[in-house]
Design a protein around this motif. Sequence first.
Motif, short mmCIF file in Angstrom:
data_model
loop_
_atom_site.label_atom_id
_atom_site.label_comp_id
_atom_site.label_asym_id
_atom_site.label_seq_id
_atom_site.Cartn_x
_atom_site.Cartn_y
_atom_site.Cartn_z
N PHE A 1 48.92 37.73 47.62
CA PHE A 1 49.47 37.38 46.31
C PHE A 1 48.36 37.50 45.28
CE2 PHE A 1 51.16 34.30 43.14
CZ PHE A 1 52.36 34.96 42.89
N VAL A 2 48.55 38.38 44.29
CA VAL A 2 47.47 38.68 43.36
C VAL A 2 47.97 38.57 41.92
CG1 VAL A 2 46.25 40.20 44.97
CG2 VAL A 2 47.99 41.15 43.46
N ARG A 3 46.97 38.47 41.04
CA ARG A 3 47.23 38.45 39.59
C ARG A 3 46.88 39.82 39.02
NH1 ARG A 3 46.53 34.01 36.03
NH2 ARG A 3 45.48 32.95 37.77
N VAL A 4 47.72 40.33 38.16
CA VAL A 4 47.47 41.61 37.48
C VAL A 4 47.38 41.33 35.99
CG1 VAL A 4 48.33 43.93 37.01
CG2 VAL A 4 48.68 42.91 39.26
N GLY B 1 40.06 50.73 52.54
CA GLY B 1 40.48 49.85 53.62
C GLY B 1 39.34 49.13 54.32
N ARG B 2 38.12 49.33 53.85
CA ARG B 2 36.96 48.68 54.49
C ARG B 2 36.19 47.90 53.42
NH1 ARG B 2 37.72 53.60 56.77
NH2 ARG B 2 37.79 53.71 59.05
N PRO B 3 35.45 46.87 53.78
CA PRO B 3 34.68 46.10 52.80
C PRO B 3 33.69 46.98 52.05
CG PRO B 3 34.79 44.94 54.89
CD PRO B 3 35.35 46.32 55.13
N ASN B 4 33.56 46.71 50.74
CA ASN B 4 32.60 47.42 49.92
C ASN B 4 31.29 46.62 49.94
OD1 ASN B 4 31.07 48.55 47.80
ND2 ASN B 4 32.94 49.21 46.75
N LEU B 5 30.29 47.13 50.65
CA LEU B 5 29.04 46.39 50.81
C LEU B 5 28.23 46.33 49.53
CD1 LEU B 5 27.97 47.71 54.33
CD2 LEU B 5 29.24 45.64 53.77
N SER B 6 28.45 47.29 48.62
CA SER B 6 27.66 47.31 47.39
C SER B 6 28.00 46.15 46.48
CB SER B 6 27.86 48.64 46.65
OG SER B 6 29.24 48.79 46.28
N ASN B 7 29.26 45.75 46.42
CA ASN B 7 29.64 44.62 45.56
C ASN B 7 30.26 43.46 46.33
OD1 ASN B 7 32.17 45.56 46.28
ND2 ASN B 7 32.55 46.58 44.31
N ARG B 8 30.16 43.53 47.68
CA ARG B 8 30.68 42.46 48.54
C ARG B 8 32.15 42.14 48.23
NH1 ARG B 8 26.67 39.92 51.31
NH2 ARG B 8 24.53 40.38 50.65
N ARG B 9 32.91 43.19 47.97
CA ARG B 9 34.32 43.02 47.65
C ARG B 9 35.16 43.47 48.83
NH1 ARG B 9 35.88 46.14 42.51
NH2 ARG B 9 35.91 47.90 43.98
N SER C 1 44.83 35.59 43.62
CA SER C 1 45.22 34.43 42.82
C SER C 1 44.24 33.28 42.95
CB SER C 1 46.63 33.97 43.22
OG SER C 1 46.66 33.66 44.61
N GLU C 2 43.54 33.18 44.08
CA GLU C 2 42.59 32.09 44.29
C GLU C 2 41.15 32.49 44.01
OE1 GLU C 2 42.70 34.46 47.98
OE2 GLU C 2 44.18 33.68 46.55
N ARG C 3 40.91 33.79 43.70
CA ARG C 3 39.54 34.28 43.46
C ARG C 3 39.54 35.17 42.23
NH1 ARG C 3 35.81 34.87 47.46
NH2 ARG C 3 34.53 35.63 45.74
N GLU C 4 39.53 34.55 41.04
CA GLU C 4 39.55 35.34 39.83
C GLU C 4 38.22 36.04 39.57
OE1 GLU C 4 40.95 33.30 36.45
OE2 GLU C 4 42.81 32.59 37.39
N ASP C 5 37.17 35.63 40.28
CA ASP C 5 35.88 36.27 40.09
C ASP C 5 35.79 37.61 40.81
OD1 ASP C 5 36.08 34.74 42.46
OD2 ASP C 5 33.92 34.88 42.76
N VAL C 6 36.71 37.87 41.74
CA VAL C 6 36.75 39.15 42.45
C VAL C 6 37.78 40.03 41.75
CG1 VAL C 6 37.16 40.29 44.65
CG2 VAL C 6 36.15 38.01 44.61
N ILE C 7 37.30 41.14 41.19
CA ILE C 7 38.16 41.97 40.34
C ILE C 7 38.22 43.38 40.90
CG2 ILE C 7 38.45 42.93 38.03
CD1 ILE C 7 37.06 40.47 36.94
N TYR C 8 39.42 43.93 40.94
CA TYR C 8 39.66 45.29 41.40
C TYR C 8 40.24 46.10 40.24
CZ TYR C 8 39.45 43.03 46.00
OH TYR C 8 39.07 42.28 47.08
N PRO C 9 39.56 47.13 39.77
CA PRO C 9 40.18 47.98 38.75
C PRO C 9 41.37 48.72 39.32
CG PRO C 9 38.12 48.94 39.54
CD PRO C 9 38.22 47.58 40.16
N ALA C 10 42.40 48.88 38.51
CA ALA C 10 43.64 49.50 38.97
C ALA C 10 44.09 50.56 37.97
CB ALA C 10 44.73 48.44 39.16
N ASP C 11 45.18 51.20 38.31
CA ASP C 11 45.74 52.25 37.47
C ASP C 11 47.23 52.02 37.37
OD1 ASP C 11 45.83 54.55 35.94
OD2 ASP C 11 46.20 55.84 37.66
#
Length: 452
Positions: free
Chosen positions: A361-364, A345-353, A310-320
Amino acid sequence: MTWRMLLFIPAVLAGILVFRVLQPEPGTDRGLEVTQGPQRVPVEAMPVTERPIDIAVEGFGRVEPDQRWEGVSQVDGRVIATIADLAEGTIVTQGAELLRIDPRSYEIARDRAAANLDIARADLAELNARVSSLQEQLTLEREIEAVIQADVDRRLALIERGASASSTMDQARRDLLSQQWRVLDLENQLDLIPVQRSSAEATVRTREVELEDAERSLANTVITAPFTGRVLEEDAAVGEYIRVGEPLVTLAGLTSVEVVAEMQPSDVAEAFQLLVPDLGAMLQEIDLQDQDTAIQALRAAGHTPLVSPSEREDVIYPADIVRIDGTLDEATGTIGLVVRVTQDGRPNLSNRRPPLPNGAFVRVRLRATTEKAWLSVPRDALRTDGAQRYVYVADADDTLARRAAELLGRANGDAVIDAELQAGDRIIVIPPSPAIIGQPLEVMLPAQATTQ
């Protein structure tokens, strides 16, 4: 009349002359033509154009582990060992031993059950051996019976010929009866063998179950991780005595998380209807029927939701999309759209996500473009009269007309409609007030309205 009154006559004549000179000719306004008839009312209209619609539905929810396991004690006993780093937040691998309960009493129970099983199997084996012995003994006794019977028959024949006294017959008959009793006793014993065998086999099965139960109880003294996950709760310590049913440790899977995004039922239903129009008749506002088919159709069309903190709209996770929770929230009137985010469960170093933490609390957002072209109009252009909906149009003659319309959904603040339009119709964005059917219009399309 005095001579002073005659002085006003030249002034009056001069005024009449000036009025006649300045009066405009009929049909002119100071030299400009005046159009006869009703005056045209300027209105802004839009052409009737169907096009793909961008759909956007969003909701909020909290991150929950998709895979969750709560280990509870299935045996009583004292904790004698735990994994060295068994603490909240620790990642444990599948099969790792988390803690151990004192197994001694369960080892004794297992050994006792194993001994009882051995005894039961020995009894069954003894019974089977006895059957063979009885059958051999019965065969022998029957042969003896036949010999005695032959002797009786011979003596009877001699008595009948008068060659022997009848007194010799009594002992022979007693021997025959005694032998027949032995044969009958053996036959009765063999007849009872099936019942005895069933009982012995049942005893063996009972002892086997007792041994299996003892072995399971012994195995339950060791708690292992069913999958690789993160420790959420740790409720047991070395030396603590625990009882059956008490919680020991809780794990959360690392491969994926779920979010139940609370959304308005009407928004979800309208989005499904526009994105999957073939299923529109199956979808109701709250009870979304055949939702599995609709979800599969959305996946096939590539419509996937996006999750962001909710506080980081620039970080996006694709979902299903996983399912639709059919339970309506009484407080908010919303329904849950359940989505799953795959992660390790671990940080993604390729996209720093970073991975989505449990409880965040997240936005979908479900953003997609319809494959079918729809007619979209500003919301104010759709009018309502009781149960009927309609739009005002400028017809081919540039006069005000009214056309029936059906609301199919809403997208980006506009209304998606199906209207009974005719050739040359243009939908009026803001109708005149008052709106008089047949009123002449001066139609301005969006480009013209911008330049003026």
